[in-house]
Design a protein around this motif. Structure first.
Motif, PDB file in Angstrom:
ATOM      1  N   MET A   1     -29.235  55.199  66.497  1.00 13.85           N
ATOM      2  CA  MET A   1     -29.976  56.013  65.034  1.00 13.85           C
ATOM      3  C   MET A   1     -29.046  55.187  63.979  1.00 13.85           C
ATOM      4  N   LEU A   2     -28.953  53.977  64.328  1.00 14.63           N
ATOM      5  CA  LEU A   2     -28.287  53.362  63.122  1.00 14.63           C
ATOM      6  C   LEU A   2     -30.021  53.403  62.163  1.00 14.63           C
ATOM      7  N   LEU A   3     -30.328  52.641  62.064  1.00 20.27           N
ATOM      8  CA  LEU A   3     -31.932  52.077  61.604  1.00 20.27           C
ATOM      9  C   LEU A   3     -32.623  53.700  60.376  1.00 20.27           C
ATOM     10  N   PRO A   4     -32.746  54.916  61.995  1.00 24.79           N
ATOM     11  CA  PRO A   4     -33.378  54.855  60.178  1.00 24.79           C
ATOM     12  C   PRO A   4     -32.427  55.895  58.903  1.00 24.79           C
ATOM     13  N   SER A   5     -31.207  56.105  58.919  1.00 23.90           N
ATOM     14  CA  SER A   5     -29.914  56.616  58.720  1.00 23.90           C
ATOM     15  C   SER A   5     -29.964  55.210  57.378  1.00 23.90           C
ATOM     16  N   VAL A   6     -30.245  54.729  57.996  1.00 25.26           N
ATOM     17  CA  VAL A   6     -29.943  53.495  57.064  1.00 25.26           C
ATOM     18  C   VAL A   6     -31.598  52.802  56.301  1.00 25.26           C
ATOM     19  N   LEU A   7     -32.498  53.160  56.628  1.00 25.77           N
ATOM     20  CA  LEU A   7     -34.211  53.315  56.083  1.00 25.77           C
ATOM     21  C   LEU A   7     -34.235  54.427  55.195  1.00 25.77           C
ATOM     22  N   ARG A   8     -33.151  55.781  55.283  1.00 21.33           N
ATOM     23  CA  ARG A   8     -33.865  57.041  54.701  1.00 21.33           C
ATOM     24  C   ARG A   8     -32.851  56.675  53.673  1.00 21.33           C
ATOM     25  N   THR A   9     -31.900  56.084  53.440  1.00 18.73           N
ATOM     26  CA  THR A   9     -30.452  55.879  52.077  1.00 18.73           C
ATOM     27  C   THR A   9     -30.885  54.877  51.110  1.00 18.73           C
ATOM     28  N   LEU A  10     -31.678  54.000  51.770  1.00 19.67           N
ATOM     29  CA  LEU A  10     -32.007  52.621  50.911  1.00 19.67           C
ATOM     30  C   LEU A  10     -33.633  53.047  50.143  1.00 19.67           C
ATOM     31  N   VAL A  11     -34.542  53.561  51.017  1.00 20.72           N
ATOM     32  CA  VAL A  11     -35.455  53.506  50.873  1.00 20.72           C
ATOM     33  C   VAL A  11     -35.735  54.399  49.813  1.00 20.72           C
ATOM     34  N   PRO A  12     -35.839  54.392  49.455  1.00 20.33           N
ATOM     35  CA  PRO A  12     -35.616  56.001  48.716  1.00 20.33           C
ATOM     36  C   PRO A  12     -34.553  55.271  47.276  1.00 20.33           C
ATOM     37  N   LEU A  13     -33.822  54.917  47.522  1.00 18.88           N
ATOM     38  CA  LEU A  13     -33.008  54.190  45.850  1.00 18.88           C
ATOM     39  C   LEU A  13     -33.938  52.656  45.856  1.00 18.88           C
ATOM     40  N   PHE A  14     -34.706  51.973  46.237  1.00 15.64           N
ATOM     41  CA  PHE A  14     -35.819  50.689  45.848  1.00 15.64           C
ATOM     42  C   PHE A  14     -36.977  51.504  45.198  1.00 15.64           C
ATOM     43  N   ALA A  15     -37.233  52.605  46.432  1.00 16.66           N
ATOM     44  CA  ALA A  15     -38.572  53.377  45.765  1.00 16.66           C
ATOM     45  C   ALA A  15     -38.711  54.021  44.310  1.00 16.66           C
ATOM     46  N   GLY A  16     -37.562  54.250  44.014  1.00 14.39           N
ATOM     47  CA  GLY A  16     -37.437  54.542  42.572  1.00 14.39           C
ATOM     48  C   GLY A  16     -37.198  53.573  41.704  1.00 14.39           C
ATOM     49  N   TRP A  17     -37.069  53.105  42.048  1.00 19.65           N
ATOM     50  CA  TRP A  17     -36.807  51.814  41.169  1.00 19.65           C
ATOM     51  C   TRP A  17     -37.527  50.822  40.731  1.00 19.65           C
ATOM     52  N   VAL A  18     -38.287  50.863  41.605  1.00 18.01           N
ATOM     53  CA  VAL A  18     -39.148  50.278  41.714  1.00 18.01           C
ATOM     54  C   VAL A  18     -40.872  51.503  40.966  1.00 18.01           C
ATOM     55  N   ILE A  19     -41.429  52.517  41.225  1.00 17.85           N
ATOM     56  CA  ILE A  19     -41.420  53.360  40.513  1.00 17.85           C
ATOM     57  C   ILE A  19     -41.211  53.381  38.838  1.00 17.85           C
ATOM     58  N   VAL A  20     -40.055  53.513  38.611  1.00 21.09           N
ATOM     59  CA  VAL A  20     -39.305  53.335  37.079  1.00 21.09           C
ATOM     60  C   VAL A  20     -39.908  51.748  36.524  1.00 21.09           C
ATOM     61  N   VAL A  21     -39.744  50.991  37.397  1.00 18.37           N
ATOM     62  CA  VAL A  21     -39.950  49.611  36.923  1.00 18.37           C
ATOM     63  C   VAL A  21     -41.553  49.279  36.569  1.00 18.37           C
ATOM     64  N   VAL A  22     -42.574  49.113  37.385  1.00 17.26           N
ATOM     65  CA  VAL A  22     -43.568  49.230  37.498  1.00 17.26           C
ATOM     66  C   VAL A  22     -44.188  50.272  36.943  1.00 17.26           C
ATOM     67  N   SER A  23     -43.706  51.291  35.923  1.00 16.21           N
ATOM     68  CA  SER A  23     -44.398  52.156  35.894  1.00 16.21           C
ATOM     69  C   SER A  23     -44.197  52.293  34.222  1.00 16.21           C
ATOM     70  N   ARG A  24     -42.972  51.306  33.938  1.00 16.85           N
ATOM     71  CA  ARG A  24     -42.111  51.741  32.520  1.00 16.85           C
ATOM     72  C   ARG A  24     -41.625  52.765  31.584  1.00 16.85           C
ATOM     73  N   LEU A  25     -41.486  53.636  32.421  1.00 18.12           N
ATOM     74  CA  LEU A  25     -41.011  54.790  32.282  1.00 18.12           C
ATOM     75  C   LEU A  25     -39.357  54.720  31.045  1.00 18.12           C
ATOM     76  N   GLY A  26     -39.919  54.370  29.794  1.00 18.52           N
ATOM     77  CA  GLY A  26     -39.107  54.497  28.785  1.00 18.52           C
ATOM     78  C   GLY A  26     -38.085  52.976  29.052  1.00 18.52           C
TER      79      GLY A  26
END
Length: 97
Positions: free
Chosen positions: A1-26
């Protein structure tokens, strides 16, 4: 069960960053954005390394202190345990306790 815990930590971190950069929210792509990306990458690597050490110590019956130390460095000494269930109401009751 290592992969789910890694994915549930990494994906939100990177998705949030990409959304902010792509949308240029300030933000614009500058040194602050690069610093944020590097910080996220370092945080992700930190998590993966210590979760991997914790998992190896558990799987190969390594010293208890190693598993405990890795867990403490992740913020909680015991790795997460999940119960398999399809009952949503039961999952909600468990999450409230």
């Amino acid at each position: 069960m290592l992969l789910p815990s890694v994915l549930r930590t990494l994906v939100p971190l990177f998705a949030g960053w990409v959304i902010v950069v792509v949308s240029r929210l300030g933000f614009s792509v500058d040194s602050h954005t690069v610093q944020t990306a590097i910080t996220l990458g370092v945080a992700a690597a930190y998590y993966v390394v210590f979760r991997f050490v914790e998992r190896l110590a558990e799987k190969y019956h390594g010293p208890a202190w190693l598993k405990g130390a890795a867990g403490v460095l992740l913020g909680y000494a015991k790795p997460p345990r999940y119960q398999a269930t399809d009952d949503v109401a039961e999952l909600l009751r468990q999450s409230r306790t």
